[in-house]
Design a protein around this motif. Sequence first.
Motif, PDB file in Angstrom:
ATOM      1  N   UNK A  59      84.357  29.892  54.690  1.00  0.00           N
ATOM      2  CA  UNK A  59      84.284  29.866  56.139  1.00  0.00           C
ATOM      3  C   UNK A  59      83.720  28.537  56.599  1.00  0.00           C
ATOM      4  N   UNK A  60      84.078  28.160  57.818  1.00  0.00           N
ATOM      5  CA  UNK A  60      83.462  26.989  58.441  1.00  0.00           C
ATOM      6  C   UNK A  60      82.729  27.427  59.710  1.00  0.00           C
ATOM      7  N   UNK A  61      82.345  28.692  59.742  1.00  0.00           N
ATOM      8  CA  UNK A  61      81.644  29.210  60.914  1.00  0.00           C
ATOM      9  C   UNK A  61      80.160  28.858  60.822  1.00  0.00           C
ATOM     10  N   UNK A  62      79.887  27.571  60.887  1.00  0.00           N
ATOM     11  CA  UNK A  62      78.507  27.103  60.865  1.00  0.00           C
ATOM     12  C   UNK A  62      77.934  27.055  59.460  1.00  0.00           C
ATOM     13  N   UNK A  63      76.620  26.840  59.350  1.00  0.00           N
ATOM     14  CA  UNK A  63      75.974  26.808  58.033  1.00  0.00           C
ATOM     15  C   UNK A  63      76.205  28.140  57.316  1.00  0.00           C
ATOM     16  N   UNK A  64      76.387  28.079  56.013  1.00  0.00           N
ATOM     17  CA  UNK A  64      76.677  29.291  55.238  1.00  0.00           C
ATOM     18  C   UNK A  64      75.372  30.043  54.973  1.00  0.00           C
ATOM     19  N   UNK A  65      75.113  31.055  55.789  1.00  0.00           N
ATOM     20  CA  UNK A  65      73.820  31.747  55.716  1.00  0.00           C
ATOM     21  C   UNK A  65      73.669  32.584  54.441  1.00  0.00           C
ATOM     22  N   UNK A  99      73.795  31.314  51.696  1.00  0.00           N
ATOM     23  CA  UNK A  99      72.983  30.433  50.850  1.00  0.00           C
ATOM     24  C   UNK A  99      71.523  30.385  51.259  1.00  0.00           C
ATOM     25  N   UNK A 100      71.210  30.955  52.423  1.00  0.00           N
ATOM     26  CA  UNK A 100      69.795  31.093  52.778  1.00  0.00           C
ATOM     27  C   UNK A 100      69.203  32.328  52.107  1.00  0.00           C
ATOM     28  N   UNK A 113      73.334  23.606  52.269  1.00  0.00           N
ATOM     29  CA  UNK A 113      74.265  24.469  53.001  1.00  0.00           C
ATOM     30  C   UNK A 113      73.814  24.770  54.425  1.00  0.00           C
ATOM     31  N   UNK A 162      75.377  21.277  55.854  1.00  0.00           N
ATOM     32  CA  UNK A 162      76.837  21.335  55.866  1.00  0.00           C
ATOM     33  C   UNK A 162      77.217  22.411  56.873  1.00  0.00           C
ATOM     34  N   UNK A 163      78.044  22.046  57.829  1.00  0.00           N
ATOM     35  CA  UNK A 163      78.404  23.016  58.865  1.00  0.00           C
ATOM     36  C   UNK A 163      77.422  23.072  60.014  1.00  0.00           C
ATOM     37  N   UNK A 187      86.316  30.946  61.788  1.00  0.00           N
ATOM     38  CA  UNK A 187      86.932  29.673  61.403  1.00  0.00           C
ATOM     39  C   UNK A 187      86.812  29.447  59.908  1.00  0.00           C
ATOM     40  N   UNK A 214      82.729  25.630  64.450  1.00  0.00           N
ATOM     41  CA  UNK A 214      82.400  26.506  65.576  1.00  0.00           C
ATOM     42  C   UNK A 214      82.559  25.767  66.914  1.00  0.00           C
ATOM     43  N   UNK A 247      77.827  25.124  68.184  1.00  0.00           N
ATOM     44  CA  UNK A 247      77.334  26.047  67.175  1.00  0.00           C
ATOM     45  C   UNK A 247      76.609  27.235  67.810  1.00  0.00           C
TER      46      UNK A 247
END
Lengths: 529, 529
Positions: free
Chosen positions: A242-248, A250-251, B250, B253-254, B483, B488, B526
């Motif tokens: 996804x490119x919907x913002x930061x990949x949460x 990974x948080x 991450x 990124x994004x 996306x 976003x 975002x």
Amino acid sequence: MANRTDQLLRSAWTAEPPQLPPHALRWLRQETGLTDSWTPTRVMTAPPSELPEKAHEVLTAIVGAEHVLTDEQSRLGRTGGLSYLDLLAHKGIGDVSVPDAVVLPADPAEVAAVVKACAELGLSIVPFGGGTSVVGGVKAAERSVVLDLARLDRLVLVDEVSRLAVFQAGVRAPDAEKALAEYGLTLGHVPQSFERATIGGFAATRSAGQASSGYGRFEDMVEGVRVATARGEVRFGVAPASAAGPDLRHLMIGSEGAFGVITEVTVRVRPLPAIRRYEGFVVDGWDRGADVVRKLAQDRVLADVTRLSDVDETNVSFALTGGLKAAGLRAYLKARGINEPCMLIVGWEVQDRHELAMRRAATLRRLRGSVRLGRVLGEAWRHGRFNGPRQRDALMNAGVCVETLETATHWSQLNELYAKVRLALTDSLGRAIVMCHISHAYETGASLYFTVIAPRSIEDPAGQWKRAKAAACEAIAGLGTISHHHAVGVDHAPYLPAEIGDLGMEVLAAVKKTLDPSGILNPGKLIAP
Amino acid sequence: MANRTDQLLRSAWTAEPPQLPPHALRWLRQETGLTDSWTPTRVMTAPPSELPEKAHEVLTAIVGAEHVLTDEQSRLGRTGGLSYLDLLAHKGIGDVSVPDAVVLPADPAEVAAVVKACAELGLSIVPFGGGTSVVGGVKAAERSVVLDLARLDRLVLVDEVSRLAVFQAGVRAPDAEKALAEYGLTLGHVPQSFERATIGGFAATRSAGQASSGYGRFEDMVEGVRVATARGEVRFGVAPASAAGPDLRHLMIGSEGAFGVITEVTVRVRPLPAIRRYEGFVVDGWDRGADVVRKLAQDRVLADVTRLSDVDETNVSFALTGGLKAAGLRAYLKARGINEPCMLIVGWEVQDRHELAMRRAATLRRLRGSVRLGRVLGEAWRHGRFNGPRQRDALMNAGVCVETLETATHWSQLNELYAKVRLALTDSLGRAIVMCHISHAYETGASLYFTVIAPRSIEDPAGQWKRAKAAACEAIAGLGTISHHHAVGVDHAPYLPAEIGDLGMEVLAAVKKTLDPSGILNPGKLIAP
């Protein structure tokens, strides 16, 4: 399920202590000056539980009375993980905090309710999966309850079309594999903690298994996570990418229970391999061996398992097979031009002979100049690969200081990091055996995994290792990561700011404050107090 | 460098308008009812800059007077990106915000100083790389300055041993490839925005290129990031992999410029391929085609580029090659049992003929039943693959509403998502051509990329698309990601909460608050206001 946990815990700490074979003990005495005298140990005891009556009532209302344990054995069994310092503590050396209770919720909803209730009660929670942390990640806090995930043991869903499986967090790796095998599937995640560790623990600690070259790190397998935070549940991950913002996601991966309790993990699965083939090779010299592994990684033809031992680790492996055999092996290698033997294990897990032939040929082409020791060595490694913890128990019982630590860096810095960490450890420990291997290789770099064996200090066994570990961590700072696959826990927390900066730490603290405003979740882990 | 940017911007907006070939125009009129009348356009103008004198002084002191631009052309050229709505705005349809100034810092240190100064001045910053956002990611804010990264155009370092390169954020993809080619290396990141987009933009938007099956998504290439936040610089990423807590790379990124301005990116690079081979196939039917792509992905034998068009996209491709040829092609396919032609482009980028033969054979085995159209089609696609924007300009000049949108989901939900988004678009737009392709496949799922062509509404051209887009986004919610590789921006911000939850949004807000306390960084992107 609680019984299952207790059984596993007992086998670690109270079973008949494993012993080293006589030839190994002789060899150790000769190499390290190990003697027969060591610090006397004593049996660990727990102070009475001080769980407030009100908390007991609230927790009982959520999970049922039989799942709120306050007896001594349950609490003692969950004071920490399996680091050398944890094991010393279990021998009565060093301080331990004993939790006031162990709570065993049945499912994600009960976990969420327990977390919410504890946040209201101001009661700290230490999430506990397999209890295999070697960095103090499950170290009990004062005035805390341990939230044991053993009852979250279900395979929730298999999506065979998408090759996805949803597991509850408390499923142990062998049980996950058994459940998947019924569908002809596998996760392929086999860290050394495999026998006890859980799916949730893998995600919480950003784990990497021995076959990471083939199956990826655990984070590569995670498609989604469900987490019970102190402010409610979150779910991240709706698509493979996804490119919907930061990949949460990974948080939450690597959050070590400090942001919430992972209750379900959606993982990518693969067909069970039809053929497993493991072989052993010997390369002449560490630098040359590392170059071979780099070449394999950068040409993208790594076997699923690729593991290079340095000369010291190779010699110890040989020595432990018995003096005579080892001498013969060394002579055999010498005759073939190998003066500094470095063992290389490569393993393929494939669907058919054609795939095996292709991939094996690609590896062998890049292994010219090495000596093939065949499948016996490869299979021996594969069958013994979960023995590390048992060997360590035997070594500890022989009075040895034995521990591992690991890091990773770019290829261009690998040898400098290798040399500096080795030097730090030997400088600190004196007459010690310091061994190392590369077990995770990437196009841009690799991990380094060190094992240390030294005669245990009689006066200050815990301090001896703490000083050595500190020296190694300081050697790592600025050159590599403080942990490639063991996580931060309590032990690495002081070194995290050097890696991610003060602002990075503030970001972690801000996320924690958002999801855990009263700071009850696994206090002291990840973020130093 | 400012001139270079202006030149690119001019070519997009003020150059001789491209025209559709007559046969394509005839075909469009027949298919969509397109007529000759459309909304009259007008030339966009800018209000005078209201940059406060004090701000002008401060910025000039940092970057020099010649790099603080307040003229009309510079400001008008950086009001937004390249979405259909942005292009309409450039024709005078719809509202635009024009920035008060364009600031061009020379290097990461100057970027950091500009960000810090603007935070103190309370002046909003819109970071601007290639300006190719199609989701409003570089939409100028009221009372803002655009921070144009064009002067951060250096390849800072190449580490050939580790296969790493450090680029400044403003380096455009073609320039990055040119610089790497001198070392025999490539990044392999080729999104449709390739000709203009920048390294920093790729990272900020979590981009994925057309060859993502082979080279990975951009996030897979990022080893490290350097970011100028309003509270100082951060650097994340010291090793190829780490378990030192959540992977903060991450979070950056994004992050779309909302947490900080990315100033340097360390990327994994690979040897330039010696052979590029692209071929075209036709599969009978979308479901069968998607199954073939799934099989290739799950068997892990995907070509480096793998792209399946649905029947409508295939028919448009055929139609645009000219009526007669298209009719012949359809007859040829029909004779070979293909009733619902779905074009499949596969491309390999390899080091030698052996690798090509192996990989090609693996693909072809799984393509039985399809019709091979050979290298001509494959190469035609490869050479035309950056033409999308120019074709769109021609379509717009012919009075067409033309836009794309994309999503991704698990394989088991792909067809449901495909059907629902198609239905939403056709329901909203009436007599429209809705085409779709899969361009990014994973073991667990794939992306869907929709292109829409409809006669442009005369009364409300912007509203026409906004309603269609909203309908598509609502169809996506709960089934896929908002996306897969466009980010976003402003356009998707209202839909992000449905994907990551209110707590997820609070986490993003907490991170922003930590790094950008006064909220000056790319406001409205975002995180919806």
